[in-house]
Design a protein around this motif. Structure first.
Motif, PDB file in Angstrom:
ATOM      1  N   UNK A   1     -34.232  -3.309  75.994  1.00  0.00           N
ATOM      2  CA  UNK A   1     -34.719  -3.330  74.229  1.00  0.00           C
ATOM      3  C   UNK A   1     -34.065  -4.625  74.255  1.00  0.00           C
ATOM      4  N   UNK A   2     -35.255  -4.947  73.599  1.00  0.00           N
ATOM      5  CA  UNK A   2     -35.778  -6.534  72.789  1.00  0.00           C
ATOM      6  C   UNK A   2     -35.538  -5.934  71.529  1.00  0.00           C
ATOM      7  N   UNK A   3     -34.155  -6.577  71.034  1.00  0.00           N
ATOM      8  CA  UNK A   3     -33.910  -6.602  69.404  1.00  0.00           C
ATOM      9  C   UNK A   3     -35.119  -8.246  68.612  1.00  0.00           C
ATOM     10  N   UNK A   4     -35.556  -8.485  68.067  1.00  0.00           N
ATOM     11  CA  UNK A   4     -35.919  -9.368  67.453  1.00  0.00           C
ATOM     12  C   UNK A   4     -35.297  -9.513  66.074  1.00  0.00           C
ATOM     13  N   UNK A   5     -35.126 -11.148  66.058  1.00  0.00           N
ATOM     14  CA  UNK A   5     -34.150 -11.676  64.771  1.00  0.00           C
ATOM     15  C   UNK A   5     -34.900 -11.681  63.192  1.00  0.00           C
ATOM     16  N   UNK A   6     -34.054 -11.070  62.083  1.00  0.00           N
ATOM     17  CA  UNK A   6     -35.122 -10.716  60.861  1.00  0.00           C
ATOM     18  C   UNK A   6     -34.180 -11.203  59.841  1.00  0.00           C
TER      19      UNK A   6
ATOM     20  N   UNK B   1     -23.514  -5.464  67.081  1.00  0.00           N
ATOM     21  CA  UNK B   1     -23.947  -4.243  68.564  1.00  0.00           C
ATOM     22  C   UNK B   1     -23.191  -3.881  68.761  1.00  0.00           C
ATOM     23  N   UNK B   2     -21.817  -4.957  69.335  1.00  0.00           N
ATOM     24  CA  UNK B   2     -20.593  -5.215  70.241  1.00  0.00           C
ATOM     25  C   UNK B   2     -19.758  -3.851  68.976  1.00  0.00           C
TER      26      UNK B   2
ATOM     27  N   UNK C   1     -30.929  -3.085  64.759  1.00  0.00           N
ATOM     28  CA  UNK C   1     -29.955  -3.147  65.306  1.00  0.00           C
ATOM     29  C   UNK C   1     -28.687  -2.296  65.607  1.00  0.00           C
ATOM     30  N   UNK C   2     -29.066  -1.344  64.593  1.00  0.00           N
ATOM     31  CA  UNK C   2     -28.579   0.581  64.906  1.00  0.00           C
ATOM     32  C   UNK C   2     -29.406   0.869  65.617  1.00  0.00           C
ATOM     33  N   UNK C   3     -30.386   0.760  65.618  1.00  0.00           N
ATOM     34  CA  UNK C   3     -31.284   1.433  66.827  1.00  0.00           C
ATOM     35  C   UNK C   3     -31.890   0.995  67.924  1.00  0.00           C
ATOM     36  N   UNK C   4     -30.962   0.068  68.143  1.00  0.00           N
ATOM     37  CA  UNK C   4     -30.940  -0.382  69.682  1.00  0.00           C
ATOM     38  C   UNK C   4     -29.668  -0.136  70.417  1.00  0.00           C
TER      39      UNK C   4
END
Length: 259
Positions: free
Chosen positions: A88-93, A144-145, A108-111
Motif C-alpha cells: 500500500x502506498x500512502x501519500x503525505x498530506x 501507523x505503529x 493512515x487509518x485506511x492503510x
C-alpha cells in the motif's frame, strides 16, 4: 446656521479639503493613480465571442481532471473491496505540530485497516522531508505503529515531494510494480493516473473525509494540479530527487515470506 469653528471636526475637514486641492500632482503620479477601465464588447457578436472564449477556457481547465477521472474511475475502491496487493502506498498530506493532519490520519487509518485485514503486507509511506524540522514519513510511521502496524512492515520514502515524484520513486527506487494507493477521494484519481504512467499497476482507496473548507480547497486545488499532472504523465520527467535503489520494500516482503 452658525459657521463651523476651525477647531471642530467639520472645520478641520474643510481645511483639509482646501489643503488637498492646493496639491498639484505630477503627470506621472496622476497616470499611476488612474485605474484601468475594462471595456466589454458593445455589439451582440462581440459579447457572444467573449462568452464563447470564457467557455473554452473553462473546458480546457477541466479537461485534464476529466480525463484522469474517466481513466481511473473503475480502479477506485473502498477498504472493503480493494484488491489484495503486497504494497500500500500512502501519500503525505501535511503535519500539525509534528503530527499527521486529520486528512493524513484518515489515510493512515485506511492503510492500517488494509494491513490488519491482510489486503496488503507492506506500507510505503511517502512524503516531504526536505527540511530537518519537517518529517512526514517518520510522523506517518509513528502513527501507523500506534495503530498496530509493525515497524518492520513500514518503509519510508523521504523524497515524495509531490504525487509524481512519489509514484516514480515507488517504481524505480523501491521496485513497486503493483500497489493499492491510499488518499482522499479528490486526489485518488490523479494518484492512480500518475502511478500507472510511472509503470505501477495501481488501484486506489478513496478515503472519505468531512466536507469542510479544507476538502473544498483540495477539490479546487486538484483542478490546478491536474494540468501539471497531465504534463507529467505525458513527458514523464525525472523526480526532483531520484537517488540509488533502496531494498526496503523487497526486504520487508522477504521477511514476510513473499518472494
Amino acid at each position: 446656521m452658525a459657521a463651523k469653528r476651525p477647531g471642530t471636526a467639520g472645520g478641520r475637514l474643510r481645511a483639509a479639503r482646501v489643503r488637498l486641492s492646493a496639491v498639484r500632482l505630477s503627470p506621472l503620479c496622476r497616470s499611476a493613480l488612474r485605474l484601468p477601465t475594462l471595456r466589454l464588447p458593445r455589439g451582440r457578436r462581440g459579447r457572444r465571442r467573449l462568452v464563447q472564449g470564457l467557455m473554452a477556457v473553462c473546458v480546457l481547465a477541466l479537461l485534464p481532471a476529466t480525463w484522469m477521472r474517466v481513466g481511473s474511475d473503475a480502479r477506485v475502491r473502498t477498504v472493503a473491496d480493494a484488491p489484495a496487493r503486497d504494497v500500500a502506498v500512502v501519500f503525505g498530506a501535511g503535519l500539525w505540530n509534528g503530527r499527521p493532519t486529520p486528512y493524513l490520519a484518515h489515510r493512515l487509518d485506511a492503510a492500517a485497516e488494509l494491513y490488519r485485514t491482510g489486503k496488503v503486507r507492506v506500507v510505503l509511506v511517502t512524503g516531504d522531508n526536505s527540511r530537518e524540522e519537517y518529517d512526514e514519513p517518520d510522523a506517518m510511521r509513528t502513527y501507523l505503529t500506534g495503530r498496530g502496524v509493525p515497524g518492520e512492515r513500514i518503509v519510508s520514502d523521504y523524497a515524495g515531494f509531490d504525487t509524481w515524484d512519489s509514484c516514480v520513486r515507488a517504481r524505480k527506487i523501491f521496485g513497486v510494480d503493483r500497489a493499492v494507493l491510499v488518499s482522499q477521494g479528490f486526489h485518488i484519481h490523479r494518484a492512480i493516473t500518475l502511478c500507472r504512467s510511472a509503470g505501477i499497476d495501481a488501484y486506489g482507496v478513496g478515503v472519505d473525509a468531512r466536507r469542510d473548507a479544507t476538502w473544498y480547497y483540495g477539490g479546487v486545488r486538484e483542478l490546478a494540479a491536474s494540468g501539471k499532472a497531465a504534463v507529467d504523465a505525458l513527458l514523464r520527467p525525472d523526480p526532483r530527487f531520484l537517488g540509488p535503489e533502496e531494498p526496503g520494500v523487497t526486504e520487508a516482503l522477504a521477511a514476510d515470506g513473499v518472494e
